[in-house]
Design a protein around this motif. Structure first.
Motif, PDB file in Angstrom:
ATOM      1  N   PHE A 177      31.488 -40.166  75.185  1.00 32.36           N
ATOM      2  CA  PHE A 177      30.781 -38.838  74.785  1.00 32.36           C
ATOM      3  C   PHE A 177      30.546 -39.633  73.258  1.00 32.36           C
ATOM      4  O   PHE A 177      30.051 -40.297  72.877  1.00 32.36           O
ATOM      5  CB  PHE A 177      33.092 -38.379  73.627  1.00 32.36           C
ATOM      6  N   LEU A 181      27.926 -35.660  68.251  1.00 31.49           N
ATOM      7  CA  LEU A 181      28.277 -34.455  68.953  1.00 31.49           C
ATOM      8  C   LEU A 181      29.979 -33.993  68.591  1.00 31.49           C
ATOM      9  O   LEU A 181      30.421 -33.551  67.689  1.00 31.49           O
ATOM     10  CB  LEU A 181      28.302 -34.625  70.495  1.00 31.49           C
ATOM     11  N   GLU A 183      31.985 -36.082  66.498  1.00 35.36           N
ATOM     12  CA  GLU A 183      32.030 -36.538  64.843  1.00 35.36           C
ATOM     13  C   GLU A 183      32.463 -35.153  63.981  1.00 35.36           C
ATOM     14  O   GLU A 183      33.079 -35.298  63.056  1.00 35.36           O
ATOM     15  CB  GLU A 183      31.047 -37.363  64.519  1.00 35.36           C
ATOM     16  N   ASP A 184      32.102 -33.761  64.358  1.00 33.63           N
ATOM     17  CA  ASP A 184      31.982 -32.336  63.716  1.00 33.63           C
ATOM     18  C   ASP A 184      33.583 -32.067  63.646  1.00 33.63           C
ATOM     19  O   ASP A 184      34.090 -31.969  62.957  1.00 33.63           O
ATOM     20  CB  ASP A 184      30.601 -31.466  64.144  1.00 33.63           C
ATOM     21  N   PHE A 185      34.151 -32.200  65.016  1.00 33.52           N
ATOM     22  CA  PHE A 185      35.219 -32.219  65.320  1.00 33.52           C
ATOM     23  C   PHE A 185      36.165 -32.602  64.875  1.00 33.52           C
ATOM     24  O   PHE A 185      37.552 -32.136  63.933  1.00 33.52           O
ATOM     25  CB  PHE A 185      35.527 -31.920  67.249  1.00 33.52           C
ATOM     26  N   PRO A 217      36.394 -21.127  63.328  1.00 36.58           N
ATOM     27  CA  PRO A 217      35.354 -22.152  64.279  1.00 36.58           C
ATOM     28  C   PRO A 217      36.255 -23.747  63.631  1.00 36.58           C
ATOM     29  O   PRO A 217      36.615 -24.252  63.976  1.00 36.58           O
ATOM     30  CB  PRO A 217      34.356 -22.194  62.677  1.00 36.58           C
ATOM     31  N   LEU A 220      39.246 -23.715  66.199  1.00 38.20           N
ATOM     32  CA  LEU A 220      38.720 -24.278  67.071  1.00 38.20           C
ATOM     33  C   LEU A 220      37.845 -25.619  67.873  1.00 38.20           C
ATOM     34  O   LEU A 220      37.873 -25.985  68.798  1.00 38.20           O
ATOM     35  CB  LEU A 220      38.057 -23.452  67.815  1.00 38.20           C
ATOM     36  N   SER A 221      37.252 -26.043  66.278  1.00 38.40           N
ATOM     37  CA  SER A 221      36.959 -28.230  66.012  1.00 38.40           C
ATOM     38  C   SER A 221      38.092 -28.408  65.971  1.00 38.40           C
ATOM     39  O   SER A 221      37.480 -29.765  67.053  1.00 38.40           O
ATOM     40  CB  SER A 221      36.139 -27.312  64.759  1.00 38.40           C
ATOM     41  N   THR A 224      39.041 -28.547  70.122  1.00 36.25           N
ATOM     42  CA  THR A 224      38.313 -29.357  71.030  1.00 36.25           C
ATOM     43  C   THR A 224      38.601 -30.809  70.233  1.00 36.25           C
ATOM     44  O   THR A 224      38.003 -31.706  71.569  1.00 36.25           O
ATOM     45  CB  THR A 224      36.563 -29.056  70.701  1.00 36.25           C
ATOM     46  N   LEU A 228      39.100 -33.495  73.156  1.00 39.50           N
ATOM     47  CA  LEU A 228      38.356 -34.947  73.658  1.00 39.50           C
ATOM     48  C   LEU A 228      39.002 -36.143  73.794  1.00 39.50           C
ATOM     49  O   LEU A 228      38.649 -36.818  74.426  1.00 39.50           O
ATOM     50  CB  LEU A 228      36.870 -35.095  72.755  1.00 39.50           C
ATOM     51  N   GLU A 259      38.454 -30.785  78.952  1.00 42.03           N
ATOM     52  CA  GLU A 259      37.150 -30.093  78.251  1.00 42.03           C
ATOM     53  C   GLU A 259      36.937 -29.072  78.081  1.00 42.03           C
ATOM     54  O   GLU A 259      35.682 -29.017  76.793  1.00 42.03           O
ATOM     55  CB  GLU A 259      35.067 -31.043  78.551  1.00 42.03           C
ATOM     56  N   PRO A 260      36.933 -28.278  79.021  1.00 45.46           N
ATOM     57  CA  PRO A 260      35.818 -26.696  78.319  1.00 45.46           C
ATOM     58  C   PRO A 260      35.946 -25.908  77.111  1.00 45.46           C
ATOM     59  O   PRO A 260      37.596 -25.794  77.269  1.00 45.46           O
ATOM     60  CB  PRO A 260      36.019 -26.056  80.019  1.00 45.46           C
ATOM     61  N   ALA A 261      35.394 -25.650  77.200  1.00 40.93           N
ATOM     62  CA  ALA A 261      35.912 -24.811  75.649  1.00 40.93           C
ATOM     63  C   ALA A 261      36.928 -23.835  75.406  1.00 40.93           C
ATOM     64  O   ALA A 261      38.102 -23.768  74.859  1.00 40.93           O
ATOM     65  CB  ALA A 261      34.525 -23.715  75.116  1.00 40.93           C
ATOM     66  N   VAL A 262      35.895 -23.205  76.893  1.00 42.28           N
ATOM     67  CA  VAL A 262      37.915 -22.061  77.669  1.00 42.28           C
ATOM     68  C   VAL A 262      39.023 -22.483  78.574  1.00 42.28           C
ATOM     69  O   VAL A 262      37.947 -22.682  79.176  1.00 42.28           O
ATOM     70  CB  VAL A 262      37.098 -20.186  77.892  1.00 42.28           C
TER      71      VAL A 262
END
Lengths: 514, 154
Positions: A177, A181, A183-185, A217, A220-221, A224, A228, A259-262
């Motif tokens: 990973f 990408l 680090e925000d989550f 958001p 979800l973050s 996510t 991961l 991993e998929p978003a949904v």
């Protein structure tokens, strides 16, 4: 819409038919169709999706039932059905509410559901809904994790957790990973840990957590990030998890199912997430299955944290999930709802004295009998300042035991119904406070609830058993072991020491001399 | 906008080192949610010599929803809808397969790879896919013709 979507009843038969009459209406489930869409399993058979999307997008030449669709139309419909998502409403995470609402939801449902939901509130007094948008399992566990950290209420624990999660950056990197990408989550997750840690000791009662998880958001973050973590943990431990994948490649599996978003959490995901997030934090995960399997209670599945020696923790903080096929909600036991902060001992003493001000209890009066701490509060208050514990010691030297009396059902049926007034020693009791104590044998009432703080705790009966009855009538009764007709007859002995300890020594010595 | 940081980060990466044969810019400097990708037809494909414009629209809830790719230049391809949208939606671009940890540049690369090797089994234009499978010569002829006609000038 003129054509109402008709779903085959067996596809969501675990749902109650009386949804709209009950609590769910308050969750802004407005139209009957929305209810169906919202509450049924997110994993619908393709045929139902198909029918539904057809309703939303009627084919122009759809003139009758018997027509044959062209390949292109079928492809188009299939595309629509693949893209179809039920409209999920309601808050992402709901307010905590009494779980008899679930019982009410299922009032007209299958008998198995009725029985299971009727038994549910006795063990799990409250629940919290999660929106059925395909993230509910992830969200429920994430919310439970933060909520339990807040309940533990130790700012240091939050720091430990942040450090621990940060240290897992290496497994995220190890499976490829991109730090840039994720680090925000991850950052959002650390931020929430800090925000909640900052509320410890303030009057915040979970508002920060609640509003954070209802911020889509942000919610979800965090989800996510957990996905991961779950994926990375799983991929770095193939020996542990490969056997659960039925031959799928572990990388492939994570890529498709984690991993998929949904992508709702599956059973493997739940157990990996418990391993990576909950167990190292010392939290247990309990999943209660509400399905149509035979039984009268929800079926529990527990994942307990183990200490370094592999021994389960004693009463770890526990995240409880109610699982209805395809959907997760959060469950709570009453003691978790009335979480007693560390400073509350003084408060509960006060509350026991002035019940009118004890609002938490009046809100849950139907469940009074299971409130822990009620007996604790009253015993701590000890209105007369008596030292109950010292009482039996005074009588230790007396060999007489009243145990047969306490266990004799015939005796109880005659004398127990109204012990204070009918008890023969009433007049003596007025003169001799010690006998008042012995006369208030705990009334046989279910549960630890006592209407008055002046009444003894039920478990005081153990102490009482050592206290002999020394009333004029009892002394001559054959229930007295000192009576020769008593099967446990044992002659009384005179104990000179007791002469100087108790107030009724005169009486005692008189009886022993008989 | 919570996702702005991430988008700007990705944009600066992709403008610094774009996938081969592509250039990325904002359609409108004030809106980071709409990108314009200029993609040269890959030399090993039937689209060689063409210059294709692809509009990449990032939804407001990006990265939790996939970016939308649409060819503003008309193209004869089984995976690109033959209408005014020119949308491409397969693989990682599907909302149920999209991963928040995917990069937009990966989506652009996927589009380029599809120009080289169309995916006829997951086609949006079924008739073009049939032709691609059963009458490759005719497919290539039309594709080259369209490329010359619609994607000729840079």
């Amino acid at each position: 819409m003129s054509r109402q979507v008709v779903l085959p009843s067996n596809s969501y038969s675990y749902l109650p038919s009386s949804l709209h009459e009950h609590s769910l209406a308050s969750l802004s489930y407005r139209t009957p169709q929305q209810q169906q869409l919202t509450l049924r399993s997110p994993e619908l058979p393709a045929s139902i999706n198909f029918a539904t999307s057809q309703t939303h997008h009627p084919s122009p030449n759809n003139s009758g039932m018997g027509y044959v669709q062209s390949e292109e139309e079928l492809a188009e419909l299939e595309k629509l059905s693949n893209e179809y998502r039920p409209v999920a409403t309601g808050p992402l995470v709901g307010e905590r509410q009494p779980s008899n609402n679930i019982t009410a939801e299922y009032a007209n449902a299958d008998p198995v559901y009725r029985a299971k939901t009727a038994a549910l509130p006795q063990k799990y007094s409250h629940y919290r809904t999660c929106r059925g948008d395909g993230h509910c399992g992830w969200r429920a566990i994430a919310f439970g994790y933060f909520e339990n950290l807040a309940r533990v209420g130790d700012a240091l624990k939050f720091q430990e957790e942040e450090t621990r999660l940060r240290s897992m950056g290496n497994i995220l990197n190890a499976v490829g990973f991109d730090e840039e990408l994720y680090e925000d989550f991850a950052g959002d997750t650390y931020d929430l840990l800090r925000k909640i840690a900052a509320t410890i000791g303030t009057s915040d009662d979970g508002t920060v957590l609640f509003s954070s998880f209802n911020d889509e958001p942000l919610s979800l973050s965090i989800i996510t990030y957990l996905k991961l973590l779950t994926s990375a943990w799983m991929q770095t431990r193939p020996d542990e998890y490969q056997p659960f994948l039925l031959g799928d490649d572990i990388r492939e599996y994570c890529s498709r199912n984690i991993e998929p978003a949904v992508c709702e959490i599956d059973h493997v995901g739940v157990s990996v997430l418990a391993d990576v997030l909950l167990k190292p934090a010392g939290f247990a995960l309990e999943i209660l299955y509400l399905d149509r399997s035979p039984g009268t209670e929800v079926t529990p599945h527990c994942m307990d944290p183990l200490d370094v020696n592999g021994i389960p923790f004693q009463n770890p903080p526990t995240i409880r999930l109610l699982y209805r096929p395809g959907h997760y909600d959060l469950l709570y036991k009453l003691e978790e709802v009335l979480a007693i902060p560390s400073h509350s001992l003084g408060t509960s003493v006060y509350l026991a004295h002035d019940a009118e001000d004890y609002t938490p209890i009046s809100r849950y009066e139907d469940v009074l009998s299971v409130i822990p701490g009620m007996s604790l509060a009253a015993s701590a208050s000890n209105p007369m300042g008596w030292n109950y514990g010292a009482l039996p010691l005074d009588y230790n030297s007396t060999p007489i035991s009243a145990a047969p009396i306490a266990t004799d059902p015939s005796y109880q049926s005659v004398h127990m119904p109204n012990p204070v007034h009918d008890f023969p020693s009433h007049h003596l009791a007025m003169e001799q406070p010690v006998n008042v104590v012995s006369s208030t044998i705990p009334i046989d009432r279910p549960g630890p609830f006592r209407p008055s703080a002046w009444e003894l705790k039920t478990d005081f009966s153990n102490l009482n058993q050592a206290i002999p009855f020394q009333t004029s009538i009892f002394r001559n009764s054959h229930y007295n072991t000192a009576h020769f007709l008593n099967p446990d007859f044992q002659p009384e002995e005179w104990s000179p020491d007791s002469e100087y300890v108790t107030t009724n020594n005169k009486q005692r010595s008189k009886s022993s001399s008989q | 906008m919570a996702n702005r940081k991430r988008i700007v980060k990705e944009l600066s990466d992709v403008t610094r080192s774009p996938p081969p044969g592509t250039r990325v810019q904002l359609l409108d400097e004030s809106d980071v949610h709409i990108w314009e990708v200029l993609m040269d037809g890959p030399p090993e494909s039937v689209y060689v010599g063409g210059h294709f414009k692809i509009k990449v629209t990032l939804p407001t809830d990006y990265p939790f929803k996939p970016p939308l790719l649409s060819f503003t230049t008309k193209i004869y391809h089984p995976n690109v809808s033959n209408d005014d949208k020119g949308s491409m939606c397969l693989g990682m671009l599907r909302s149920d397969e999209w991963k928040p940890a995917n990069r937009i540049s990966a989506a652009i690369e996927m589009a380029r790879n599809l120009l080289i090797a169309p995916n006829a089994d997951d086609a949006v234009e079924v008739s073009i896919a049939d032709q691609f499978k059963n009458d490759r010569a005719e497919f290539e002829k039309i594709a080259k013709d369209w490329t010359k006609r619609y994607a000729g000038k840079a």
